[in-house]
Design an enzyme around this catalytic site. Structure first.
Site, PDB file in Angstrom:
ATOM      1  N   HIS A  64    -119.504  -6.108 -18.702  1.00 58.26           N
ATOM      2  CA  HIS A  64    -118.431  -6.392 -19.667  1.00 58.26           C
ATOM      3  C   HIS A  64    -118.785  -5.815 -21.032  1.00 58.26           C
ATOM      4  O   HIS A  64    -117.912  -5.410 -21.784  1.00 58.26           O
ATOM      5  CB  HIS A  64    -118.242  -7.911 -19.854  1.00 58.26           C
ATOM      6  N   HIS A  94    -123.792  -9.202 -28.625  1.00 58.01           N
ATOM      7  CA  HIS A  94    -123.114  -8.159 -27.851  1.00 58.01           C
ATOM      8  C   HIS A  94    -121.969  -7.617 -28.698  1.00 58.01           C
ATOM      9  O   HIS A  94    -121.695  -8.141 -29.779  1.00 58.01           O
ATOM     10  CB  HIS A  94    -122.580  -8.735 -26.519  1.00 58.01           C
ATOM     11  N   HIS A  96    -117.823  -5.656 -28.787  1.00 57.91           N
ATOM     12  CA  HIS A  96    -116.537  -5.310 -28.162  1.00 57.91           C
ATOM     13  C   HIS A  96    -116.056  -4.069 -28.891  1.00 57.91           C
ATOM     14  O   HIS A  96    -116.224  -3.979 -30.119  1.00 57.91           O
ATOM     15  CB  HIS A  96    -115.522  -6.448 -28.338  1.00 57.91           C
ATOM     16  N   THR A 199    -114.322 -15.533 -25.563  1.00 58.40           N
ATOM     17  CA  THR A 199    -113.192 -14.603 -25.461  1.00 58.40           C
ATOM     18  C   THR A 199    -113.139 -13.894 -24.108  1.00 58.40           C
ATOM     19  O   THR A 199    -112.282 -13.055 -23.874  1.00 58.40           O
ATOM     20  CB  THR A 199    -113.263 -13.521 -26.558  1.00 58.40           C
TER      21      THR A 199
HETATM   22  C1  OYQ Z   1    -122.737 -21.044 -19.061  1.00 55.54           C
HETATM   23  C2  OYQ Z   1    -122.477 -19.618 -18.777  1.00 55.54           C
HETATM   24  C3  OYQ Z   1    -121.808 -18.892 -19.906  1.00 55.54           C
HETATM   25  C4  OYQ Z   1    -120.555 -19.577 -20.317  1.00 55.54           C
HETATM   26  C5  OYQ Z   1    -121.458 -17.493 -19.432  1.00 55.54           C
HETATM   27  C6  OYQ Z   1    -122.299 -16.473 -20.136  1.00 55.54           C
HETATM   28  C7  OYQ Z   1    -121.871 -16.283 -21.574  1.00 55.54           C
HETATM   29  O1  OYQ Z   1    -122.671 -16.440 -22.446  1.00 55.54           O
HETATM   30  N1  OYQ Z   1    -120.565 -15.905 -21.791  1.00 55.54           N
HETATM   31  C8  OYQ Z   1    -120.017 -15.551 -23.033  1.00 55.54           C
HETATM   32  C9  OYQ Z   1    -120.684 -15.607 -24.257  1.00 55.54           C
HETATM   33  C10 OYQ Z   1    -120.033 -15.229 -25.445  1.00 55.54           C
HETATM   34  C11 OYQ Z   1    -118.710 -14.782 -25.397  1.00 55.54           C
HETATM   35  S1  OYQ Z   1    -117.879 -14.320 -26.872  1.00 55.54           S
HETATM   36  N2  OYQ Z   1    -117.175 -12.906 -26.638  1.00 55.54           N
HETATM   37  O2  OYQ Z   1    -118.889 -14.246 -27.911  1.00 55.54           O
HETATM   38  O3  OYQ Z   1    -116.837 -15.307 -27.090  1.00 55.54           O
HETATM   39  C12 OYQ Z   1    -118.041 -14.716 -24.207  1.00 55.54           C
HETATM   40  C13 OYQ Z   1    -118.692 -15.101 -23.016  1.00 55.54           C
HETATM   41 ZN    ZN Z   2    -117.904 -11.407 -27.677  1.00 57.31          ZN
END
Ligand code: OYQ
Ligand code: ZN
Length: 262
Positions: A64, A94, A96, A199
Protein backbone atom coordinates in the site's frame (compact mmCIF):
# COMPACT_ATOMS: atom_id res chain seq x y z
CA UNK A 1 -19.06 -14.41 -18.64
CA UNK A 2 -16.52 -15.04 -21.39
CA UNK A 3 -16.08 -11.30 -21.98
CA UNK A 4 -15.73 -10.55 -18.24
CA UNK A 5 -12.47 -8.63 -17.70
CA UNK A 6 -9.95 -11.07 -16.26
CA UNK A 7 -7.79 -8.22 -14.92
CA UNK A 8 -7.87 -8.22 -11.12
CA UNK A 9 -9.23 -4.81 -10.16
CA UNK A 10 -7.67 -3.35 -7.00
CA UNK A 11 -10.66 -2.55 -4.76
CA UNK A 12 -10.48 1.21 -4.30
CA UNK A 13 -11.72 3.46 -1.47
CA UNK A 14 -15.26 3.64 -2.92
CA UNK A 15 -15.84 -0.07 -2.31
CA UNK A 16 -14.21 -0.42 1.12
CA UNK A 17 -17.63 0.02 2.86
CA UNK A 18 -18.63 -3.49 1.69
CA UNK A 19 -16.02 -5.17 3.85
CA UNK A 20 -15.54 -2.30 6.32
CA UNK A 21 -18.91 -0.66 7.13
CA UNK A 22 -17.04 1.81 9.39
CA UNK A 23 -15.98 3.45 6.09
CA UNK A 24 -19.29 5.36 6.41
CA UNK A 25 -18.75 6.10 10.10
CA UNK A 26 -18.96 9.41 11.96
CA UNK A 27 -15.21 10.06 12.31
CA UNK A 28 -13.56 8.96 9.07
CA UNK A 29 -10.32 10.36 7.63
CA UNK A 30 -8.96 12.15 5.70
CA UNK A 31 -11.03 15.34 5.53
CA UNK A 32 -10.86 18.66 3.74
CA UNK A 33 -9.61 21.21 6.27
CA UNK A 34 -11.38 24.59 5.92
CA UNK A 35 -9.05 27.02 7.73
CA UNK A 36 -11.77 29.68 8.22
CA UNK A 37 -14.03 27.12 9.94
CA UNK A 38 -11.26 25.83 12.20
CA UNK A 39 -11.75 26.92 15.82
CA UNK A 40 -8.72 28.55 17.44
CA UNK A 41 -8.35 26.90 20.86
CA UNK A 42 -6.07 28.95 23.11
CA UNK A 43 -6.11 26.04 25.58
CA UNK A 44 -4.27 23.86 23.04
CA UNK A 45 -0.60 23.62 24.07
CA UNK A 46 2.11 23.21 21.42
CA UNK A 47 2.97 19.67 20.36
CA UNK A 48 6.39 18.42 21.37
CA UNK A 49 8.27 15.79 19.42
CA UNK A 50 11.12 13.77 20.91
CA UNK A 51 12.68 11.81 18.07
CA UNK A 52 16.33 12.25 19.01
CA UNK A 53 17.06 8.77 20.32
CA UNK A 54 14.94 7.41 17.54
CA UNK A 55 15.12 3.74 16.83
CA UNK A 56 14.22 3.06 13.23
CA UNK A 57 14.63 -0.62 12.34
CA UNK A 58 13.56 -1.27 8.75
CA UNK A 59 11.97 0.09 5.59
CA UNK A 60 9.43 -2.03 3.71
CA UNK A 61 6.87 -2.11 0.90
CA UNK A 62 3.58 -3.43 2.31
CA UNK A 63 1.71 -3.26 -0.99
CA UNK A 64 0.00 0.00 0.00
CA UNK A 65 2.93 2.32 0.80
CA UNK A 66 6.57 2.42 1.85
CA UNK A 67 6.86 2.16 5.64
CA UNK A 68 9.74 2.92 8.03
CA UNK A 69 9.21 1.04 11.30
CA UNK A 70 10.54 1.86 14.76
CA UNK A 71 11.38 -0.18 17.84
CA UNK A 72 8.55 0.85 20.19
CA UNK A 73 9.49 -1.03 23.38
CA UNK A 74 10.03 2.21 25.30
CA UNK A 75 9.39 5.96 25.13
CA UNK A 76 12.51 6.97 23.21
CA UNK A 77 10.53 8.38 20.26
CA UNK A 78 7.33 10.11 21.31
CA UNK A 79 4.88 12.88 20.51
CA UNK A 80 3.11 14.71 23.34
CA UNK A 81 1.28 17.94 24.16
CA UNK A 82 -1.24 19.44 21.79
CA UNK A 83 -4.57 17.61 22.11
CA UNK A 84 -2.89 14.54 23.62
CA UNK A 85 -3.41 13.57 27.27
CA UNK A 86 -0.04 11.77 27.43
CA UNK A 87 2.96 10.66 25.37
CA UNK A 88 2.27 8.54 22.28
CA UNK A 89 5.04 6.24 21.03
CA UNK A 90 6.28 6.36 17.40
CA UNK A 91 5.54 3.05 15.65
CA UNK A 92 6.07 3.80 11.95
CA UNK A 93 5.88 6.44 9.26
CA UNK A 94 4.77 6.12 5.63
CA UNK A 95 3.66 8.26 2.72
CA UNK A 96 0.73 8.73 0.32
CA UNK A 97 1.32 10.21 -3.13
CA UNK A 98 -0.22 10.71 -6.59
CA UNK A 99 0.86 10.17 -10.17
CA UNK A 100 2.68 13.06 -11.91
CA UNK A 101 1.32 16.45 -10.84
CA UNK A 102 0.14 18.06 -7.65
CA UNK A 103 -2.46 15.64 -6.24
CA UNK A 104 -1.54 12.81 -3.86
CA UNK A 105 -2.14 14.06 -0.32
CA UNK A 106 -5.01 12.64 1.76
CA UNK A 107 -6.01 15.75 3.69
CA UNK A 108 -6.74 18.85 1.61
CA UNK A 109 -6.66 22.48 2.75
CA UNK A 110 -9.50 24.62 1.42
CA UNK A 111 -9.67 22.10 -1.43
CA UNK A 112 -5.95 22.34 -2.19
CA UNK A 113 -4.17 18.99 -2.63
CA UNK A 114 -0.44 18.51 -2.10
CA UNK A 115 1.80 16.14 -4.03
CA UNK A 116 2.23 13.85 -1.03
CA UNK A 117 1.51 13.44 2.68
CA UNK A 118 3.76 11.92 5.35
CA UNK A 119 2.08 10.12 8.28
CA UNK A 120 3.97 9.55 11.52
CA UNK A 121 1.92 6.93 13.41
CA UNK A 122 2.06 6.87 17.23
CA UNK A 123 0.19 4.82 19.87
CA UNK A 124 -0.91 5.52 23.44
CA UNK A 125 1.47 3.30 25.37
CA UNK A 126 0.45 4.94 28.67
CA UNK A 127 -3.05 3.41 28.42
CA UNK A 128 -2.64 0.36 26.17
CA UNK A 129 -0.16 -2.50 26.14
CA UNK A 130 0.27 -2.88 22.38
CA UNK A 131 -0.21 -1.03 19.10
CA UNK A 132 -2.93 -3.51 18.10
CA UNK A 133 -4.84 -2.87 21.32
CA UNK A 134 -4.44 0.90 20.94
CA UNK A 135 -5.47 0.75 17.25
CA UNK A 136 -9.08 -0.13 18.22
CA UNK A 137 -9.42 2.46 21.03
CA UNK A 138 -10.91 5.93 20.41
CA UNK A 139 -7.84 7.57 22.03
CA UNK A 140 -5.42 4.88 20.95
CA UNK A 141 -3.51 6.46 18.07
CA UNK A 142 -2.08 9.86 17.12
CA UNK A 143 -0.97 10.47 13.55
CA UNK A 144 1.11 13.53 12.67
CA UNK A 145 0.44 14.56 9.06
CA UNK A 146 3.01 16.56 7.08
CA UNK A 147 2.30 17.84 3.55
CA UNK A 148 4.97 17.50 0.84
CA UNK A 149 5.07 20.10 -1.93
CA UNK A 150 7.15 19.83 -5.11
CA UNK A 151 9.72 22.60 -5.23
CA UNK A 152 13.41 22.19 -4.52
CA UNK A 153 14.96 19.04 -3.14
CA UNK A 154 14.63 18.10 0.56
CA UNK A 155 17.93 16.67 1.82
CA UNK A 156 16.47 14.56 4.61
CA UNK A 157 14.30 12.65 2.17
CA UNK A 158 17.28 11.35 0.16
CA UNK A 159 18.13 8.63 2.69
CA UNK A 160 14.63 7.28 2.07
CA UNK A 161 14.42 7.78 -1.70
CA UNK A 162 17.90 6.23 -2.15
CA UNK A 163 16.67 3.08 -0.37
CA UNK A 164 13.44 2.65 -2.35
CA UNK A 165 15.05 0.48 -5.05
CA UNK A 166 15.62 -2.16 -2.32
CA UNK A 167 11.89 -2.38 -1.52
CA UNK A 168 10.48 -2.17 -5.06
CA UNK A 169 8.16 -5.15 -4.63
CA UNK A 170 5.31 -5.73 -2.14
CA UNK A 171 6.58 -7.83 0.74
CA UNK A 172 10.21 -6.65 0.55
CA UNK A 173 11.96 -5.23 3.61
CA UNK A 174 15.48 -4.06 4.36
CA UNK A 175 17.42 -2.69 7.35
CA UNK A 176 16.99 1.03 7.92
CA UNK A 177 18.71 2.19 11.10
CA UNK A 178 19.19 5.48 12.92
CA UNK A 179 16.84 7.49 10.74
CA UNK A 180 15.65 10.54 12.67
CA UNK A 181 12.33 11.85 11.30
CA UNK A 182 13.18 15.37 12.57
CA UNK A 183 14.75 15.96 9.14
CA UNK A 184 11.28 15.58 7.56
CA UNK A 185 9.57 18.26 9.68
CA UNK A 186 8.85 21.86 8.65
CA UNK A 187 10.10 24.80 10.72
CA UNK A 188 6.64 25.58 12.14
CA UNK A 189 4.71 23.10 14.29
CA UNK A 190 1.45 25.06 13.89
CA UNK A 191 -1.30 22.46 13.46
CA UNK A 192 -4.93 21.60 13.00
CA UNK A 193 -6.36 18.71 15.04
CA UNK A 194 -9.56 16.65 14.84
CA UNK A 195 -10.84 13.16 15.80
CA UNK A 196 -10.56 10.73 12.89
CA UNK A 197 -9.61 7.29 11.64
CA UNK A 198 -7.07 5.17 9.81
CA UNK A 199 -7.29 6.14 6.14
CA UNK A 200 -6.93 2.57 4.88
CA UNK A 201 -8.71 -0.60 5.97
CA UNK A 202 -9.49 -1.49 8.73
CA UNK A 203 -10.35 2.27 8.95
CA UNK A 204 -10.54 2.09 12.78
CA UNK A 205 -11.86 5.35 14.35
CA UNK A 206 -8.95 5.51 16.80
CA UNK A 207 -6.84 8.39 15.48
CA UNK A 208 -6.32 11.87 16.93
CA UNK A 209 -5.11 13.66 13.79
CA UNK A 210 -2.53 16.43 14.10
CA UNK A 211 -1.92 18.00 10.66
CA UNK A 212 0.91 20.54 10.34
CA UNK A 213 0.03 23.65 8.36
CA UNK A 214 3.49 24.18 6.80
CA UNK A 215 4.49 21.76 4.01
CA UNK A 216 8.03 20.55 3.40
CA UNK A 217 9.48 20.88 -0.11
CA UNK A 218 10.61 17.91 -2.16
CA UNK A 219 11.87 17.64 -5.74
CA UNK A 220 10.04 16.06 -8.68
CA UNK A 221 13.03 13.71 -8.97
CA UNK A 222 12.54 12.53 -5.37
CA UNK A 223 8.80 12.01 -5.96
CA UNK A 224 9.63 10.08 -9.14
CA UNK A 225 11.52 7.54 -7.03
CA UNK A 226 8.40 6.84 -4.95
CA UNK A 227 6.61 6.01 -8.22
CA UNK A 228 9.18 3.32 -9.09
CA UNK A 229 7.71 1.24 -6.24
CA UNK A 230 5.21 -1.46 -7.25
CA UNK A 231 1.92 -2.59 -5.68
CA UNK A 232 2.75 -6.18 -6.62
CA UNK A 233 5.13 -8.79 -5.28
CA UNK A 234 8.00 -10.15 -7.41
CA UNK A 235 6.07 -13.42 -7.93
CA UNK A 236 3.03 -11.73 -9.54
CA UNK A 237 3.35 -11.29 -13.28
CA UNK A 238 1.46 -7.97 -13.12
CA UNK A 239 3.59 -4.86 -12.65
CA UNK A 240 1.47 -1.96 -11.33
CA UNK A 241 3.33 1.20 -10.31
CA UNK A 242 2.60 2.30 -6.74
CA UNK A 243 0.91 5.70 -7.08
CA UNK A 244 -2.39 7.40 -6.12
CA UNK A 245 -2.37 5.45 -2.83
CA UNK A 246 -4.49 8.12 -1.12
CA UNK A 247 -8.08 8.08 0.16
CA UNK A 248 -10.13 11.13 -0.83
CA UNK A 249 -11.60 13.47 1.83
CA UNK A 250 -14.54 12.05 3.84
CA UNK A 251 -17.64 13.83 5.29
CA UNK A 252 -16.93 15.93 8.39
CA UNK A 253 -20.25 14.80 10.03
CA UNK A 254 -20.34 17.65 12.51
CA UNK A 255 -16.77 17.37 13.77
CA UNK A 256 -14.87 20.50 14.82
CA UNK A 257 -11.36 21.07 13.52
CA UNK A 258 -9.32 23.01 16.09
CA UNK A 259 -6.38 25.23 15.25
CA UNK A 260 -3.36 25.75 17.50
CA UNK A 261 -2.99 29.27 16.07
CA UNK A 262 -5.07 32.40 15.43
C1 OYQ B 1 -3.81 -3.54 14.37
C2 OYQ B 1 -3.38 -3.57 12.96
C3 OYQ B 1 -3.35 -2.21 12.31
C4 OYQ B 1 -4.65 -1.52 12.44
C5 OYQ B 1 -3.04 -2.40 10.84
C6 OYQ B 1 -1.68 -1.87 10.51
C7 OYQ B 1 -1.64 -0.36 10.51
O1 OYQ B 1 -0.86 0.21 11.22
N1 OYQ B 1 -2.51 0.29 9.65
C8 OYQ B 1 -2.53 1.67 9.41
C9 OYQ B 1 -1.74 2.62 10.06
C10 OYQ B 1 -1.85 3.98 9.74
C11 OYQ B 1 -2.75 4.39 8.75
S1 OYQ B 1 -2.91 6.09 8.34
N2 OYQ B 1 -2.84 6.24 6.75
O2 OYQ B 1 -1.80 6.77 8.99
O3 OYQ B 1 -4.23 6.50 8.78
C12 OYQ B 1 -3.53 3.47 8.10
C13 OYQ B 1 -3.42 2.10 8.43
ZN1 ZN C 1 -1.27 7.17 6.05
Amino acid sequence: IADMPHVAVLPGPSSWYKDYPIAEGARQSPINIAPEEAVYDHGLPPISLHYDNCTSTNISNNGHSVVVEFDDVDDRSVIQGGPLENAYRLKQFHFHWGGKGCHGSEHTVAGKTYTSELHLVHWNAAKYSSFAEAAVAPDGLAVLGVFLEVRDERGGLNKITDSLYMVKFKGTVTDFRDFNPNCLLPSSLKYWTYPGSLTTPPLYESVTWIVLTEPICVSEKQMGKFRTLLFNSEEEEQRTRMENNFRPPQPLKGRTVRASFK
